[in-house]
Enzyme design. Structure first.
Site, PDB file in Angstrom:
ATOM      1  CE  LYS A  38      56.286   0.994   5.351  1.00 27.62           C
ATOM      2  NZ  LYS A  38      57.375   1.944   5.056  1.00 27.62           N
ATOM      3  CG  ASN A  60      60.036  -0.134   9.158  1.00 23.27           C
ATOM      4  OD1 ASN A  60      60.239  -0.273  10.360  1.00 23.27           O
ATOM      5  ND2 ASN A  60      60.996   0.166   8.297  1.00 23.27           N
ATOM      6  CG  ASP A  81      60.446   3.331   6.830  1.00 23.64           C
ATOM      7  OD1 ASP A  81      61.184   2.422   6.402  1.00 23.64           O
ATOM      8  OD2 ASP A  81      59.205   3.283   6.784  1.00 23.64           O
ATOM      9  CB  ALA A 112      53.503  15.924   1.829  1.00 23.09           C
ATOM     10  CG  ASN A 151      53.404  17.556  -1.360  1.00 23.09           C
ATOM     11  OD1 ASN A 151      54.186  16.847  -1.986  1.00 23.09           O
ATOM     12  ND2 ASN A 151      52.112  17.264  -1.234  1.00 23.09           N
ATOM     13  NE  ARG A 152      51.149  17.104  -7.572  1.00 24.62           N
ATOM     14  CZ  ARG A 152      50.996  16.028  -8.306  1.00 24.62           C
ATOM     15  NH1 ARG A 152      51.211  16.076  -9.607  1.00 24.62           N
ATOM     16  NH2 ARG A 152      50.662  14.878  -7.750  1.00 24.62           N
TER      17      ARG A 152
HETATM   18  P1  ATR Z   1      55.430   7.797  -0.581  1.00 22.07           P
HETATM   19  O1  ATR Z   1      56.036   6.566  -1.184  1.00 22.07           O
HETATM   20  O2  ATR Z   1      56.474   8.745  -0.046  1.00 22.07           O
HETATM   21  O3  ATR Z   1      54.304   7.538   0.366  1.00 22.07           O
HETATM   22  P2  ATR Z   1      53.438   9.038  -2.367  1.00 22.07           P
HETATM   23  O4  ATR Z   1      52.357   9.073  -1.378  1.00 22.07           O
HETATM   24  O5  ATR Z   1      53.185   8.317  -3.630  1.00 22.07           O
HETATM   25  O6  ATR Z   1      54.844   8.551  -1.840  1.00 22.07           O
HETATM   26  O7  ATR Z   1      53.835  10.548  -2.660  1.00 22.07           O
HETATM   27  C1  ATR Z   1      54.479  10.917  -3.781  1.00 22.07           C
HETATM   28  C2  ATR Z   1      54.950  12.341  -3.614  1.00 22.07           C
HETATM   29  O8  ATR Z   1      55.391  12.804  -4.891  1.00 22.07           O
HETATM   30  C3  ATR Z   1      53.851  13.304  -3.165  1.00 22.07           C
HETATM   31  O9  ATR Z   1      54.424  14.268  -2.322  1.00 22.07           O
HETATM   32  C4  ATR Z   1      53.376  13.887  -4.477  1.00 22.07           C
HETATM   33  O10 ATR Z   1      52.801  15.158  -4.392  1.00 22.07           O
HETATM   34  P3  ATR Z   1      51.204  15.316  -4.131  1.00 22.07           P
HETATM   35  O11 ATR Z   1      50.997  15.141  -2.678  1.00 22.07           O
HETATM   36  O12 ATR Z   1      50.880  16.689  -4.601  1.00 22.07           O
HETATM   37  O13 ATR Z   1      50.531  14.251  -4.956  1.00 22.07           O
HETATM   38  C5  ATR Z   1      54.678  13.989  -5.235  1.00 22.07           C
HETATM   39  N1  ATR Z   1      54.476  14.070  -6.675  1.00 22.07           N
HETATM   40  C6  ATR Z   1      54.106  13.074  -7.498  1.00 22.07           C
HETATM   41  N2  ATR Z   1      54.011  13.531  -8.780  1.00 22.07           N
HETATM   42  C7  ATR Z   1      54.311  14.859  -8.742  1.00 22.07           C
HETATM   43  C8  ATR Z   1      54.401  15.910  -9.721  1.00 22.07           C
HETATM   44  N3  ATR Z   1      54.148  15.661 -11.030  1.00 22.07           N
HETATM   45  N4  ATR Z   1      54.777  17.145  -9.310  1.00 22.07           N
HETATM   46  C9  ATR Z   1      55.023  17.414  -8.010  1.00 22.07           C
HETATM   47  N5  ATR Z   1      54.973  16.455  -7.031  1.00 22.07           N
HETATM   48  C10 ATR Z   1      54.617  15.207  -7.390  1.00 22.07           C
END
Ligand code: ATR
Length: 287
Positions: A70, A91, A106, A137, A160-161
């Site tokens: 993208k 996209n 999106d 995020a 976000n975590r």
């Molecule tokens: P996208 O498809 O939206 O680009 P991604 O980049 O894979 O997805 O992001 C996945 C999201 O799920 C992230 O916000 C991730 O948090 P982190 O930025 O801290 O990695 C979140 N995520 C994945 N596993 C997680 C978990 N066990 N607890 C909390 N958040 C989680």
């Protein structure tokens, strides 16, 4: 109609799992056109612009773009839409007289999914006047935050975590604030929209914790959306329905971002009918 003209594609790497061919070929057939939408892998090591020029020469008139291309697509465009510009990601590409026009559907697809759901849930219509809480995020969160900003949501809360990844998204819209992942319940207080963009709750991934506390904190008539669509009914959505909230499943964004791409290419928004939804659900259940 020739099979080699008016071709369309989803570009990614890998791209075999994409549901875009199923969706767009359904609409092409419904419009009496040849179902010429294919999956088209492009190696990330290849020159993206050169690959697009090759496609244009082969009769392609446009393409969707997915992971990991993208941003490369954005860089390869001659012109981009406002939404694409704000995200730095494209996209949807239209090939027009040797020029490449990039859009990003999106975020607007997500919003359109909510609006469609609201037709059946009039009491949820006030969500725009209340805060919204976005969990996650990643790329999907970026598009959704920017779209919520364009829609005029005055208080966009993000958690976000990994807090720093959320902090990096605050420039995408006005009025975005970041809270701790552990403070999800407090952040949900009075919100008219809760959206999960994390992978939590997806088949094979850990569950999203703290759902009932968040649901209890939301304002009356709030919408709860999940972009996860495998399973279609996530624990979050099941709990939301049980708590009397309006639940919007992950097919909303998937189908509506596709519908907006189709509209860019053909000038008319295609119908998301029950046959298409059923075909998509059957495909998702196949795994
Ligand atoms: P996208 O498809 O939206 O680009 P991604 O980049 O894979 O997805 O992001 C996945 C999201 O799920 C992230 O916000 C991730 O948090 P982190 O930025 O801290 O990695 C979140 N995520 C994945 N596993 C997680 C978990 N066990 N607890 C909390 N958040 C989680």
């Amino acid at each position: 109609m020739s099979e080699t003209r008016d071709r369309l594609a989803i570009i990614g790497w890998p791209v075999g799992h994409s549901r875009s061919p199923l969706i767009h070929n359904h609409w092409l057939a419904a419009a009496g056109r040849a179902p010429n939408y294919v999956a088209h892998p492009i190696d990330p090591n290849d020159d993206f612009r050169a690959a697009l020029e090759g496609m244009a020469a082969e009769g392609f008139i446009g393409a969707n773009v997915t992971i990991p291309h993208k941003e490369a697509a954005f860089a390869a465009m001659d012109e981009v839409s406002v939404a694409a510009q704000s995200l730095g990601a494209v996209n949807t590409i239209s090939f027009k007289q040797g020029r490449f026009m990039g859009a990003n559907t999106d975020g607007d697809g997500f919003l359109l999914g909510l609006e469609t759901a609201m037709d059946q849930a009039v009491s949820a219509a006030g969500w725009r006047d209340r805060p919204a809480l976005v969990l996650g995020a990643g790329g999907a969160a970026r598009a959704i935050i920017a779209a919520l900003g364009r829609a005029g949501i005055g208080d966009i809360r993000l958690t976000n975590r990994t807090r720093e990844k959320a902090e990096a998204l605050t420039a995408l819209a006005d009025n975005v604030s970041v809270g701790d992942w552990g403070a999800r319940q407090q952040l949900a207080e009075g919100c008219g929209l809760l959206v999960n963009t994390t992978s939590l709750g997806m088949t094979g991934q850990p569950p999203l914790d703290g759902v009932s506390a968040m649901l209890a904190s939301l304002g009356d008539g709030a919408l709860v959306a999940d972009i996860v669509y495998a399973p279609l009914e996530t624990d979050l959505l099941r709990a939301a329905r049980a708590a009397g909230r309006h639940a919007v499943d992950g097919l909303g964004m998937l189908l509506n971002q596709a519908a907006l791409s189709f509209e860019i290419w053909f000038g008319a928004r295609p119908e998301i009918d029950a046959t298409l939804r059923a075909a998509l659900i059957a495909d998702i259940e196949k795994g």
